[in-house]
Design a protein around this motif. Structure first.
Motif, PDB file in Angstrom:
ATOM      1  N   ARG A 103      -0.981  16.565  -4.605  1.00  0.00           N
ATOM      2  CA  ARG A 103      -0.087  16.540  -3.439  1.00  0.00           C
ATOM      3  C   ARG A 103      -0.913  16.550  -2.145  1.00  0.00           C
ATOM      4  N   LYS A 104      -1.969  17.352  -2.126  1.00  0.00           N
ATOM      5  CA  LYS A 104      -2.848  17.393  -0.950  1.00  0.00           C
ATOM      6  C   LYS A 104      -3.547  16.045  -0.758  1.00  0.00           C
ATOM      7  N   LYS A 105      -3.950  15.433  -1.887  1.00  0.00           N
ATOM      8  CA  LYS A 105      -4.572  14.118  -1.795  1.00  0.00           C
ATOM      9  C   LYS A 105      -3.592  13.099  -1.205  1.00  0.00           C
ATOM     10  N   LYS A 106      -2.327  13.191  -1.613  1.00  0.00           N
ATOM     11  CA  LYS A 106      -1.328  12.255  -1.096  1.00  0.00           C
ATOM     12  C   LYS A 106      -1.147  12.431   0.404  1.00  0.00           C
ATOM     13  N   GLU A 117       3.153   9.783  -8.204  1.00  0.00           N
ATOM     14  CA  GLU A 117       4.164  10.077  -9.226  1.00  0.00           C
ATOM     15  C   GLU A 117       3.592   9.907 -10.639  1.00  0.00           C
ATOM     16  N   LYS A 118       2.801   8.849 -10.852  1.00  0.00           N
ATOM     17  CA  LYS A 118       2.224   8.609 -12.173  1.00  0.00           C
ATOM     18  C   LYS A 118       1.233   9.701 -12.542  1.00  0.00           C
ATOM     19  N   GLN A 119       0.400  10.124 -11.590  1.00  0.00           N
ATOM     20  CA  GLN A 119      -0.578  11.159 -11.888  1.00  0.00           C
ATOM     21  C   GLN A 119       0.096  12.506 -12.105  1.00  0.00           C
ATOM     22  N   LYS A 120       1.164  12.760 -11.377  1.00  0.00           N
ATOM     23  CA  LYS A 120       1.916  14.008 -11.573  1.00  0.00           C
ATOM     24  C   LYS A 120       2.518  14.034 -12.975  1.00  0.00           C
ATOM     25  N   THR A 121       3.045  12.907 -13.416  1.00  0.00           N
ATOM     26  CA  THR A 121       3.603  12.812 -14.769  1.00  0.00           C
ATOM     27  C   THR A 121       2.519  13.018 -15.820  1.00  0.00           C
ATOM     28  N   ASP A 141     -10.982  10.712  -7.991  1.00  0.00           N
ATOM     29  CA  ASP A 141     -11.940  11.816  -8.037  1.00  0.00           C
ATOM     30  C   ASP A 141     -11.299  13.034  -8.679  1.00  0.00           C
ATOM     31  N   GLU A 142     -12.130  13.923  -9.207  1.00  0.00           N
ATOM     32  CA  GLU A 142     -11.612  15.123  -9.857  1.00  0.00           C
ATOM     33  C   GLU A 142     -10.809  15.952  -8.870  1.00  0.00           C
ATOM     34  N   PRO A 143      -9.761  16.633  -9.377  1.00  0.00           N
ATOM     35  CA  PRO A 143      -8.947  17.486  -8.511  1.00  0.00           C
ATOM     36  C   PRO A 143      -9.784  18.579  -7.850  1.00  0.00           C
ATOM     37  N   SER A 144      -9.362  18.993  -6.667  1.00  0.00           N
ATOM     38  CA  SER A 144     -10.056  20.042  -5.934  1.00  0.00           C
ATOM     39  C   SER A 144      -9.970  21.371  -6.662  1.00  0.00           C
ATOM     40  N   THR A 145     -11.022  22.182  -6.551  1.00  0.00           N
ATOM     41  CA  THR A 145     -11.018  23.511  -7.153  1.00  0.00           C
ATOM     42  C   THR A 145     -10.842  24.592  -6.091  1.00  0.00           C
ATOM     43  N   GLN A 146     -10.235  24.237  -4.990  1.00  0.00           N
ATOM     44  CA  GLN A 146     -10.077  25.175  -3.871  1.00  0.00           C
ATOM     45  C   GLN A 146      -9.232  26.385  -4.256  1.00  0.00           C
ATOM     46  N   ASP A 147      -8.215  26.184  -5.090  1.00  0.00           N
ATOM     47  CA  ASP A 147      -7.299  27.270  -5.442  1.00  0.00           C
ATOM     48  C   ASP A 147      -7.586  27.824  -6.832  1.00  0.00           C
ATOM     49  N   VAL A 148      -8.872  28.065  -7.131  1.00  0.00           N
ATOM     50  CA  VAL A 148      -9.246  28.454  -8.484  1.00  0.00           C
ATOM     51  C   VAL A 148      -8.758  29.834  -8.868  1.00  0.00           C
ATOM     52  N   ASN A 149      -8.368  30.677  -7.908  1.00  0.00           N
ATOM     53  CA  ASN A 149      -7.885  32.002  -8.275  1.00  0.00           C
ATOM     54  C   ASN A 149      -6.485  31.956  -8.878  1.00  0.00           C
ATOM     55  N   GLU A 150      -5.803  30.830  -8.734  1.00  0.00           N
ATOM     56  CA  GLU A 150      -4.539  30.661  -9.432  1.00  0.00           C
ATOM     57  C   GLU A 150      -4.836  30.175 -10.846  1.00  0.00           C
ATOM     58  N   THR A 151      -3.988  30.535 -11.804  1.00  0.00           N
ATOM     59  CA  THR A 151      -4.315  30.225 -13.192  1.00  0.00           C
ATOM     60  C   THR A 151      -3.379  29.235 -13.851  1.00  0.00           C
ATOM     61  N   LEU A 191       0.819  -1.201   0.000  1.00  0.00           N
ATOM     62  CA  LEU A 191       0.000   0.000   0.000  1.00  0.00           C
ATOM     63  C   LEU A 191       0.857   1.257   0.000  1.00  0.00           C
ATOM     64  N   ALA A 192       1.893   1.276   0.822  1.00  0.00           N
ATOM     65  CA  ALA A 192       2.778   2.448   0.875  1.00  0.00           C
ATOM     66  C   ALA A 192       3.424   2.701  -0.486  1.00  0.00           C
ATOM     67  N   GLN A 193       3.805   1.639  -1.158  1.00  0.00           N
ATOM     68  CA  GLN A 193       4.424   1.786  -2.476  1.00  0.00           C
ATOM     69  C   GLN A 193       3.422   2.304  -3.504  1.00  0.00           C
ATOM     70  N   LEU A 194       2.193   1.819  -3.439  1.00  0.00           N
ATOM     71  CA  LEU A 194       1.185   2.244  -4.406  1.00  0.00           C
ATOM     72  C   LEU A 194       0.788   3.704  -4.189  1.00  0.00           C
ATOM     73  N   ILE A 195       0.752   4.145  -2.942  1.00  0.00           N
ATOM     74  CA  ILE A 195       0.463   5.561  -2.676  1.00  0.00           C
ATOM     75  C   ILE A 195       1.484   6.440  -3.387  1.00  0.00           C
ATOM     76  N   GLU A 196       2.752   6.080  -3.250  1.00  0.00           N
ATOM     77  CA  GLU A 196       3.819   6.859  -3.884  1.00  0.00           C
ATOM     78  C   GLU A 196       3.756   6.739  -5.407  1.00  0.00           C
ATOM     79  N   THR A 197       3.553   5.513  -5.901  1.00  0.00           N
ATOM     80  CA  THR A 197       3.491   5.281  -7.343  1.00  0.00           C
ATOM     81  C   THR A 197       2.333   6.038  -7.970  1.00  0.00           C
ATOM     82  N   SER A 198       1.166   5.981  -7.325  1.00  0.00           N
ATOM     83  CA  SER A 198      -0.018   6.670  -7.837  1.00  0.00           C
ATOM     84  C   SER A 198       0.228   8.167  -7.951  1.00  0.00           C
TER      85      SER A 198
END
Length: 206
Positions: A191-194, A87-91, A170-180, A78-85
């Protein structure tokens, strides 16, 4: 200029990201792509066919690749998959961001997913299968961690797998929508999800 299907798809993806499906007409597409209508019609018969091809190229193909890669290692914990997930999504996000030419607002990405669900035939069944495939990887990783005595064996595997699956798909959070900046916003959201997944892992760790 010699056009190619790849050029049209990349450029159309950027236009749909920037303007949305409903506000993008064939006239808008040919103007943004710098093509005559006849040249565009040599590749795609209408806007719907072009949009569907964009969805297949820049949603289905990357999603399929992600699901395949997360399920490749049958021994991962599980710890490995958290990290892998993460990194893969960031890529994946960085790859998509490189395709988009415009400085695309963060909400446009989420909006395009919603529009794909509305306009692409069978998008919902496809996305349901995608989430099911990702959930399978989480469940196996949890069972591997229980076997390795890294996490408690009294947990409900299906519930925990569902929690991790929801956090990762799930879809990424829209909390920081004022950033473009498109890629920075989504990477920060993952990163917050991780952080949440790391915390959840700590609660079930032995």
């Amino acid at each position: 200029m010699k056009y190619s299907r790849e050029y049209i798809l990349k450029s159309a993806f950027d236009v749909f990201m920037d303007k949305g499906y409903d506000s993008t007409s064939i006239s808008v597409l040919q103007q943004e792509l710098g093509m005559s209508r006849g040249a565009l019609y040599r590749y795609f018969t209408n806007k719907e066919e072009l949009f569907n091809s964009v969805v297949e190229e820049y949603f289905f193909k990357p999603f399929d690749k992600l699901a395949r890669e997360l399920n490749e290692d049958k021994e991962q914990t599980l710890a490995q998959l958290i990290e892998t997930s993460y990194e893969k999504q960031k890529t994946l996000v960085n790859t998509i961001a490189q395709i988009a030419v415009h400085e695309t607002a963060f909400l446009n990405y989420t909006a395009l997913i919603i529009q794909a669900a509305k306009h692409y035939p069978d998008f919902i069944p496809y996305f349901t299968k995608f989430k099911k495939d990702i959930r399978k990887a989480w469940k196996l990783a949890i069972l591997n961690s229980i076997k390795a005595k890294e996490i408690r064996d009294d947990i409900d595997v299906d519930i925990i797998a569902g929690l991790f699956n929801s956090m990762s798909t799930d879809e990424p959070s829209t909390q920081d929508v004022n950033e473009t900046e498109f890629s920075r916003n989504i990477v920060n959201s993952y990163r917050k999800k991780k952080i949440v997944m790391d915390y959840l892992y700590s609660l079930i760790k032995t």
